[in-house]
Design a protein around this motif. Structure first.
Motif, PDB file in Angstrom:
ATOM      1  N   THR A 141      26.449 105.262  39.053  1.00 41.92           N
ATOM      2  CA  THR A 141      27.215 105.352  40.292  1.00 41.92           C
ATOM      3  C   THR A 141      27.691 103.984  40.746  1.00 41.92           C
ATOM      4  N   ILE A 142      26.787 103.008  40.742  1.00 36.10           N
ATOM      5  CA  ILE A 142      27.149 101.644  41.144  1.00 36.10           C
ATOM      6  C   ILE A 142      28.190 101.063  40.188  1.00 36.10           C
ATOM      7  N   ALA A 143      28.012 101.280  38.885  1.00 33.62           N
ATOM      8  CA  ALA A 143      28.959 100.741  37.901  1.00 33.62           C
ATOM      9  C   ALA A 143      30.347 101.356  38.089  1.00 33.62           C
ATOM     10  N   ASP A 144      30.398 102.657  38.357  1.00 35.26           N
ATOM     11  CA  ASP A 144      31.696 103.315  38.564  1.00 35.26           C
ATOM     12  C   ASP A 144      32.379 102.797  39.824  1.00 35.26           C
ATOM     13  N   GLN A 145      31.618 102.641  40.901  1.00 34.96           N
ATOM     14  CA  GLN A 145      32.198 102.145  42.143  1.00 34.96           C
ATOM     15  C   GLN A 145      32.690 100.708  41.991  1.00 34.96           C
ATOM     16  N   LEU A 146      31.917  99.887  41.269  1.00 32.53           N
ATOM     17  CA  LEU A 146      32.333  98.506  41.038  1.00 32.53           C
ATOM     18  C   LEU A 146      33.613  98.466  40.213  1.00 32.53           C
ATOM     19  N   ARG A 147      33.706  99.303  39.206  1.00 28.43           N
ATOM     20  CA  ARG A 147      34.913  99.327  38.381  1.00 28.43           C
ATOM     21  C   ARG A 147      36.123  99.766  39.205  1.00 28.43           C
ATOM     22  N   GLU A 148      35.947 100.747  40.074  1.00 28.45           N
ATOM     23  CA  GLU A 148      37.062 101.183  40.916  1.00 28.45           C
ATOM     24  C   GLU A 148      37.551 100.057  41.803  1.00 28.45           C
ATOM     25  N   LEU A 149      36.627  99.307  42.405  1.00 29.91           N
ATOM     26  CA  LEU A 149      37.024  98.195  43.264  1.00 29.91           C
ATOM     27  C   LEU A 149      37.756  97.110  42.466  1.00 29.91           C
ATOM     28  N   VAL A 150      37.212  96.775  41.294  1.00 32.56           N
ATOM     29  CA  VAL A 150      37.843  95.749  40.473  1.00 32.56           C
ATOM     30  C   VAL A 150      39.224  96.207  39.999  1.00 32.56           C
ATOM     31  N   ASP A 151      39.342  97.451  39.553  1.00 36.56           N
ATOM     32  CA  ASP A 151      40.632  97.955  39.065  1.00 36.56           C
ATOM     33  C   ASP A 151      41.673  97.965  40.169  1.00 36.56           C
ATOM     34  N   ALA A 152      41.245  98.344  41.384  1.00 34.70           N
ATOM     35  CA  ALA A 152      42.193  98.374  42.497  1.00 34.70           C
ATOM     36  C   ALA A 152      42.731  96.982  42.791  1.00 34.70           C
ATOM     37  N   ARG A 153      41.895  95.957  42.723  1.00 36.28           N
ATOM     38  CA  ARG A 153      42.349  94.598  43.009  1.00 36.28           C
ATOM     39  C   ARG A 153      43.196  94.045  41.866  1.00 36.28           C
ATOM     40  N   LEU A 154      42.829  94.366  40.646  1.00 35.68           N
ATOM     41  CA  LEU A 154      43.641  93.911  39.520  1.00 35.68           C
ATOM     42  C   LEU A 154      45.027  94.559  39.546  1.00 35.68           C
ATOM     43  N   GLU A 155      45.062  95.848  39.869  1.00 35.13           N
ATOM     44  CA  GLU A 155      46.349  96.550  39.941  1.00 35.13           C
ATOM     45  C   GLU A 155      47.207  96.001  41.063  1.00 35.13           C
ATOM     46  N   LEU A 156      46.574  95.670  42.186  1.00 38.12           N
ATOM     47  CA  LEU A 156      47.315  95.110  43.310  1.00 38.12           C
ATOM     48  C   LEU A 156      47.861  93.731  42.975  1.00 38.12           C
ATOM     49  N   ALA A 157      47.097  92.945  42.232  1.00 37.76           N
ATOM     50  CA  ALA A 157      47.521  91.583  41.920  1.00 37.76           C
ATOM     51  C   ALA A 157      48.565  91.530  40.812  1.00 37.76           C
ATOM     52  N   TRP A 158      48.512  92.416  39.820  1.00 40.01           N
ATOM     53  CA  TRP A 158      49.379  92.335  38.653  1.00 40.01           C
ATOM     54  C   TRP A 158      50.437  93.436  38.598  1.00 40.01           C
ATOM     55  N   GLY A 159      50.243  94.460  39.403  1.00 41.50           N
ATOM     56  CA  GLY A 159      51.165  95.577  39.346  1.00 41.50           C
ATOM     57  C   GLY A 159      50.670  96.662  38.403  1.00 41.50           C
ATOM     58  N   ARG A 160      51.035  97.916  38.709  1.00 41.21           N
ATOM     59  CA  ARG A 160      50.513  99.044  37.943  1.00 41.21           C
ATOM     60  C   ARG A 160      50.950  98.987  36.480  1.00 41.21           C
ATOM     61  N   GLU A 161      52.237  98.700  36.237  1.00 38.40           N
ATOM     62  CA  GLU A 161      52.728  98.723  34.862  1.00 38.40           C
ATOM     63  C   GLU A 161      52.044  97.649  34.016  1.00 38.40           C
ATOM     64  N   GLU A 162      51.943  96.443  34.564  1.00 35.37           N
ATOM     65  CA  GLU A 162      51.279  95.367  33.831  1.00 35.37           C
ATOM     66  C   GLU A 162      49.803  95.698  33.602  1.00 35.37           C
ATOM     67  N   PHE A 163      49.144  96.234  34.630  1.00 37.35           N
ATOM     68  CA  PHE A 163      47.718  96.576  34.532  1.00 37.35           C
ATOM     69  C   PHE A 163      47.470  97.628  33.454  1.00 37.35           C
ATOM     70  N   GLU A 164      48.324  98.670  33.390  1.00 34.20           N
ATOM     71  CA  GLU A 164      48.122  99.754  32.427  1.00 34.20           C
ATOM     72  C   GLU A 164      48.477  99.352  31.003  1.00 34.20           C
ATOM     73  N   SER A 165      49.151  98.229  30.827  1.00 34.76           N
ATOM     74  CA  SER A 165      49.532  97.792  29.485  1.00 34.76           C
ATOM     75  C   SER A 165      48.463  96.927  28.819  1.00 34.76           C
ATOM     76  N   TRP A 166      47.444  96.543  29.550  1.00 36.58           N
ATOM     77  CA  TRP A 166      46.424  95.657  29.001  1.00 36.58           C
ATOM     78  C   TRP A 166      45.579  96.380  27.953  1.00 36.58           C
ATOM     79  N   ASP A 167      45.186  95.638  26.921  1.00 35.53           N
ATOM     80  CA  ASP A 167      44.169  96.146  26.014  1.00 35.53           C
ATOM     81  C   ASP A 167      42.790  95.748  26.565  1.00 35.53           C
ATOM     82  N   ASP A 168      41.740  96.127  25.855  1.00 37.86           N
ATOM     83  CA  ASP A 168      40.378  95.896  26.362  1.00 37.86           C
ATOM     84  C   ASP A 168      40.080  94.412  26.530  1.00 37.86           C
TER      85      ASP A 168
END
Length: 367
Positions: A125-152
């Protein structure tokens, strides 16, 4: 519950009675003798304890009193010394096949299985919530299209960059919670291998993990490593084992002292709270034994890492060229050491060159 414990054979061939007996046996025995003597001297066996009687008995130590205390401590230590393995087994959770033992074992294992599932659920639960917070900030900073194009690899790099920057300061608590829950969950063995006590689970976890990456069974091979390893490695392992045995012995004698105290003071009002002191010592010594078990199993795991090629040489086996071949060979070797029939090719050292002929006693020309 019939699997032999890692503590059964690991250092059985290497312990010496001198320093080991002095630390592991005499010190806990001295505590038990002094505590029992204080209860007797204060009159606790007959009524309320009297501090003046205790002061009269211990206020003026004499050679005879000290000699008796040391003699009783030696006798107690000698009596408890052969029971060390049995005491460790009890604290690990090997409680026998009786009906009561099976019921208590089942209840405690069920409790730890429930706790393990709860920890794993909280960690996810904690890991999922942390990932959601991190993904939201990365998407906000780089944009959805750029964020979804990243590899691992790109995602992980930007994630680390975010968490290391000021924008990740408020996520520190989430990171700590995720790491703490992960470490807590890893302290348990596989759910099918759980033991009914903390100490049992700490040792069982490493029974299953130590040497596993090489295909080595630590329970089976521990005595072999104790005979073949370097002296400094064995000394490190012995010291770690001594800490574990001392903590176990202190826990047991403190529990005996607690029973004595409660039996003497159960009708003496507030004096009964003295039992809390010995109970607290029992608890602290037991938790110390769990920590010592972690250090002991770490030492054993390191011993296997550093001495496994000596182990192969001692059994006249060819050194494996890579880790894959090592695991394949050890699968057969472990079966052989368990008493099963397996075909293994031995690697006997080649005979060296013949020695040069001895020089004659009187070489020609030397008269």
């Amino acid at each position: 519950m019939t699997t032999p414990s890692l503590t059964e054979g690991a250092l059985a061939v290497g312990n010496r009675i001198g320093r080991y007996f002095g630390v592991v046996s005499m010190l806990p025995a001295l505590f038990l003798v002094l505590w029992s003597a204080a209860l007797i001297a204060s009159g606790a066996w007959h009524g309320r304890p009297r501090l003046d009687s205790l002061g009269a008995a211990f206020g003026q130590p004499t050679v005879a009193k000290v000699a008796w205390i040391l003699l009783l401590s030696l006798a107690t230590g000698l009596f408890l010394h052969p029971l060390q393995f049995a005491m460790t087994q009890v604290l690990e959770g090997y409680w026998g096949p009786s009906r009561i033992g099976r019921i208590l074992t089942g209840m405690r294992i069920d409790r730890y299985r429930e706790k393990q599932r709860e920890l794993e659920h909280r960690r996810v639960t904690i890991a999922d919530q942390l990932r959601e917070l991190v993904d939201a900030r990365l998407e906000l900073a780089w944009g959805r299209e750029e964020f979804e194009s990243w590899d691992d690899a790109t995602y992980e790099q930007n994630r680390r960059r975010l968490l290391a920057s000021e924008r990740g300061d408020d996520l520190t608590a989430w990171l700590i919670a995720d790491e703490t829950l992960g470490q807590a969950a890893e302290r348990y063995p596989d759910p099918t291998r759980l033991m009914p006590t903390r100490l049992g689970n700490a040792l069982r976890r490493e029974e299953d993990r130590a040497g596993r990456q090489y295909g080595i069974d630590a329970v089976i091979t521990a005595p072999h490593f104790a005979l073949l390893a370097d002296d400094k490695h064995i000394a490190y392992l012995r010291d770690s084992r001594q800490q574990l045995d001392t903590s176990v012995r202190l826990s047991v004698v403190s529990a005996i002292a607690t029973v004595e105290t409660v039996a003497c003071l159960v009708t003496d009002g507030w004096w009964l709270f003295l039992g809390l002191a010995t109970y607290a010592l029992t608890y602290l010594a037991y938790r110390a034994s769990v920590a010592a078990a972690d250090e002991y199993t770490t030492a054993l795991r390191t011993l296997i890492d550093l001495n496994r090629f000596k182990f192969y040489e001692g059994l006249h086996l060819r050194k494996p060229p890579n880790s894959r071949e090592e695991r394949r060979n050890n699968a057969k070797l472990m079966a052989l050491l368990r008493g099963e029939a397996e075909d293994i090719r031995y690697d006997h050292p080649a005979a060296g060159p013949p020695p040069p002929p001895a020089a004659p006693a009187n070489p020609p020309g030397n008269l």
